[in-house]
Design a protein around this motif. Sequence first.
Motif, mmCIF file in Angstrom:
data_model
loop_
_atom_site.group_PDB
_atom_site.id
_atom_site.type_symbol
_atom_site.label_atom_id
_atom_site.label_comp_id
_atom_site.label_asym_id
_atom_site.label_seq_id
_atom_site.Cartn_x
_atom_site.Cartn_y
_atom_site.Cartn_z
ATOM 1 N N GLU A 144 2.019 -4.877 7.227
ATOM 2 C CA GLU A 144 3.181 -4.587 6.389
ATOM 3 C C GLU A 144 3.936 -5.852 5.994
ATOM 4 N N LYS A 145 3.964 -6.841 6.856
ATOM 5 C CA LYS A 145 4.629 -8.093 6.512
ATOM 6 C C LYS A 145 3.932 -8.761 5.326
ATOM 7 N N GLU A 158 4.606 -6.839 2.035
ATOM 8 C CA GLU A 158 5.902 -7.205 1.458
ATOM 9 C C GLU A 158 5.831 -8.561 0.777
#
Length: 223
Positions: free
Chosen positions: A120-121, A124
């Motif tokens: 998820e990092k 983003e």
Amino acid sequence: MKRTNPFTAIYDQCNDPRNRGDPAMLPAFPRYVDIELTNACNFKCLMCPTGTGVAKRKKGYMSENTFEKAINELKAHRTPIRFIGWGEPLLHPELESILATCQEHGILTHLNTNGLLLDEKMMEMFINTPLNSLKFSFQGVDRKSYREMRNRDFFNELIIKIKKLHEIRGDRPYPYLHVSTTITYESAEQVKAFREMITPHVDLVTVGRTTMEFVNPDFATLT
């Protein structure tokens, strides 16, 4: 929301039949360039020279100095870059900085990935930098056919990651999401089911035939 691949206009220029055989139609500088950030990979795919050990190049990562030299040539023309090749670009430790540098100079970026390291990092980061275009490389159309060609049971997990990235992206314009797979024996019904399953979560799905020219007869001893 219908999206257009940010590289479409460039590809259309390259494929224009009027360019064929006429040196006068050649651009003064390349319309786009491909950069291989690494020739290392975290998969051992059956059809890939990296995965099967057919490729004998020493494994490594593009240095900061080499990338800086490339950018210094490309930035004046804002030449789009595709980060592709025989390795997995998400392995490069400076990927975030590299993409940020490209965007700083107004350079369109595209990246191919097997998706294993996508979290998820990173999702983003791809959205906010942004990365303009992202292609997920598959083989097969279900867990069984994917595992047979990629030597890794990752099909279901990859689908989850793609759905998550699509969800996080929401209405934001980038990255353009493309799923590309190739098939060997899969039926038309299997391909149709795959398309119907993944299409709501990406902007483009393409299906081709698997090329087996890099198969290593000793591959079984390498895995």
